[in-house]
Write a protein that holds these residues in place. Structure first.
Motif, PDB file in Angstrom:
ATOM      1  N   VAL A   1       0.949  -1.403   0.061  1.00 47.51           N
ATOM      2  CA  VAL A   1      -0.385   0.219   0.300  1.00 47.51           C
ATOM      3  C   VAL A   1       0.905   1.337  -0.187  1.00 47.51           C
ATOM      4  O   VAL A   1       1.950   1.012   0.555  1.00 47.51           O
ATOM      5  CB  VAL A   1      -0.730   0.141   1.376  1.00 47.51           C
ATOM      6  CG1 VAL A   1      -2.165  -1.187   1.433  1.00 47.51           C
ATOM      7  CG2 VAL A   1      -0.368   0.226   2.734  1.00 47.51           C
ATOM      8  N   THR A   2       0.393   2.344  -0.339  1.00 45.61           N
ATOM      9  CA  THR A   2       1.192   3.487  -0.442  1.00 45.61           C
ATOM     10  C   THR A   2       0.339   4.589   0.555  1.00 45.61           C
ATOM     11  O   THR A   2      -0.783   4.458   0.623  1.00 45.61           O
ATOM     12  CB  THR A   2       0.770   4.529  -1.407  1.00 45.61           C
ATOM     13  OG1 THR A   2       1.281   3.506  -2.669  1.00 45.61           O
ATOM     14  CG2 THR A   2       1.834   5.640  -1.818  1.00 45.61           C
ATOM     15  N   ALA A   3       1.124   5.169   1.618  1.00 45.37           N
ATOM     16  CA  ALA A   3       0.978   5.534   2.995  1.00 45.37           C
ATOM     17  C   ALA A   3       1.630   6.791   2.387  1.00 45.37           C
ATOM     18  O   ALA A   3       2.305   7.906   1.818  1.00 45.37           O
ATOM     19  CB  ALA A   3       1.663   5.341   3.974  1.00 45.37           C
ATOM     20  N   HIS A   4       0.504   8.153   3.008  1.00 47.55           N
ATOM     21  CA  HIS A   4       1.363   9.555   3.374  1.00 47.55           C
ATOM     22  C   HIS A   4       1.748   9.666   4.691  1.00 47.55           C
ATOM     23  O   HIS A   4       2.329   9.092   5.453  1.00 47.55           O
ATOM     24  CB  HIS A   4      -0.089  10.195   3.884  1.00 47.55           C
ATOM     25  CG  HIS A   4       0.288  11.397   4.020  1.00 47.55           C
ATOM     26  ND1 HIS A   4       1.404  12.304   3.304  1.00 47.55           N
ATOM     27  CD2 HIS A   4       0.261  12.394   5.259  1.00 47.55           C
ATOM     28  CE1 HIS A   4       1.599  13.754   3.993  1.00 47.55           C
ATOM     29  NE2 HIS A   4       0.652  13.932   4.873  1.00 47.55           N
ATOM     30  N   CYS A   5       2.533   9.695   4.054  1.00 48.16           N
ATOM     31  CA  CYS A   5       4.197  10.403   4.828  1.00 48.16           C
ATOM     32  C   CYS A   5       4.256  12.333   5.149  1.00 48.16           C
ATOM     33  O   CYS A   5       4.720  13.368   4.491  1.00 48.16           O
ATOM     34  CB  CYS A   5       5.462  10.345   4.393  1.00 48.16           C
ATOM     35  SG  CYS A   5       7.314  10.628   5.433  1.00 48.16           S
ATOM     36  N   PRO A   6       4.078  11.958   6.594  1.00 50.61           N
ATOM     37  CA  PRO A   6       3.744  13.062   7.306  1.00 50.61           C
ATOM     38  C   PRO A   6       4.665  13.685   7.684  1.00 50.61           C
ATOM     39  O   PRO A   6       5.100  13.986   8.878  1.00 50.61           O
ATOM     40  CB  PRO A   6       2.518  13.267   8.033  1.00 50.61           C
ATOM     41  CG  PRO A   6       2.794  11.878   8.359  1.00 50.61           C
ATOM     42  CD  PRO A   6       3.369  11.224   7.522  1.00 50.61           C
ATOM     43  N   ASN A   7       5.938  13.646   7.254  1.00 45.29           N
ATOM     44  CA  ASN A   7       7.334  14.729   7.204  1.00 45.29           C
ATOM     45  C   ASN A   7       7.853  14.987   6.283  1.00 45.29           C
ATOM     46  O   ASN A   7       8.048  14.375   5.049  1.00 45.29           O
ATOM     47  CB  ASN A   7       8.184  13.495   8.051  1.00 45.29           C
ATOM     48  CG  ASN A   7       9.347  13.651   8.524  1.00 45.29           C
ATOM     49  OD1 ASN A   7       9.874  14.659   8.069  1.00 45.29           O
ATOM     50  ND2 ASN A   7       9.631  13.455   9.610  1.00 45.29           N
ATOM     51  N   SER A   8       8.484  16.079   5.907  1.00 47.74           N
ATOM     52  CA  SER A   8       8.789  17.174   4.922  1.00 47.74           C
ATOM     53  C   SER A   8      10.474  17.514   5.276  1.00 47.74           C
ATOM     54  O   SER A   8      10.735  17.326   3.858  1.00 47.74           O
ATOM     55  CB  SER A   8       8.060  18.349   4.944  1.00 47.74           C
ATOM     56  OG  SER A   8       8.245  19.371   6.156  1.00 47.74           O
ATOM     57  N   GLY A   9      11.038  16.596   6.407  1.00 47.86           N
ATOM     58  CA  GLY A   9      12.306  16.608   5.882  1.00 47.86           C
ATOM     59  C   GLY A   9      12.808  15.481   5.503  1.00 47.86           C
ATOM     60  O   GLY A   9      12.353  14.774   4.833  1.00 47.86           O
ATOM     61  N   SER A  10      14.570  15.582   5.643  1.00 45.81           N
ATOM     62  CA  SER A  10      15.423  14.470   4.772  1.00 45.81           C
ATOM     63  C   SER A  10      14.668  12.510   5.232  1.00 45.81           C
ATOM     64  O   SER A  10      14.756  11.536   5.107  1.00 45.81           O
ATOM     65  CB  SER A  10      16.735  14.571   4.579  1.00 45.81           C
ATOM     66  OG  SER A  10      17.225  14.905   6.106  1.00 45.81           O
TER      67      SER A  10
END
Length: 247
Positions: free
Chosen positions: A47-56
């Motif tokens: 599945v594809t999940a949202h990654c709630p993190n804009s950092g590296s």
């Protein structure tokens, strides 16, 4: 704007924030910053999940590591799942950058942080300047304390570092906090380490030297810096202890 009242308790009992129901999987890859492919342990489905993190997400984004995701029932969402945790060799790590703001706010309200028990009310997302906001404002009588909260997941050895990528926004917040001190308010930069394996905190000069210089300037100009780690499990995440800031 809504005000929240701080508990006057001197020995508060607060068990942090519970996680939503977690689904175990294995991280295949993170890509386009906000997406992650996960192999579900229960079904073998990818599945594809949202990654709630804009950092590296350096040191907490290794393919093949166990991860935990949550599922949303909102039909309007583009991605049904959200990545919440990754299991690294020395600690679970919270990757959701919305958690630190909620956790610090709840900890303040429950009197968990001794340095903020003198205040009576809390406001969140407080306008500051023409186009910016700071995370919290605490008040008692005419005394105000502004707090900007930063999520920290980068660990090098046992040293927590921030930022994990160049941050113009973070630099702007440091300037704003210094201006508030200059006008007579109290101002705090609060680093929340979403893992339990750090023994100290340092600015990541090797990643963003300008941020490190501005942080030192802010401290010299009266901005306070706090860094706390957490206790973290598959049940919840809670504020743990203040760790040393090394400049």
């Amino acid at each position: 704007m809504k005000y929240f009242t701080i508990s006057p308790a001197n020995t508060p009992e607060h068990h942090g924030l519970p996680w939503p129901k977690l689904i175990k999987g294995t991280l295949i890859k993170r890509y386009k910053r906000f997406m992650a492919d996960v192999l579900l342990s229960s079904s073998g489905e990818i599945v594809t999940a949202h990654c709630p993190n804009s950092g590296s997400m350096k040191t907490c984004c290794d393919p093949g590591r166990p991860v935990y995701i949550s599922e949303s029932s909102n039909p309007a969402r583009r991605l049904r799942y959200t990545w919440e945790l990754i299991e690294m060799p020395t600690s679970l790590v919270g990757v959701n950058t919305s958690v630190p703001n909620r956790l610090v706010k709840e900890s303040v309200l429950n009197g968990v942080i001794p340095e903020f028990r003198e205040y009576e009310t809390v406001r969140a997302e407080v306008p500051c300047g023409s186009d910016s906001r700071l995370d919290l404002m605490l008040e008692r009588l005419n005394n105000r304390c502004f707090i900007e909260i930063k999520n920290c997941t980068l660990i090098e050895g046992t040293t927590a570092c921030f930022p994990d990528a160049i941050t113009a926004r973070g630099l702007k917040h440091l300037v704003m906090l210094q201006e508030l001190v200059g006008s007579g308010d109290r101002a705090v930069i609060f680093f929340l380490v979403q893992r339990s394996d750090a023994t100290e905190f340092k600015p990541a000069d090797h990643i963003d030297p300008q941020y490190g210089r501005e942080l030192r300037s802010a401290i010299a100009n009266g901005v306070e810096v706090f860094c706390y780690d957490v206790t973290i499990s598959l049940a919840n995440i809670a504020l743990n202890k203040r760790i040393p800031v090394v400049l």
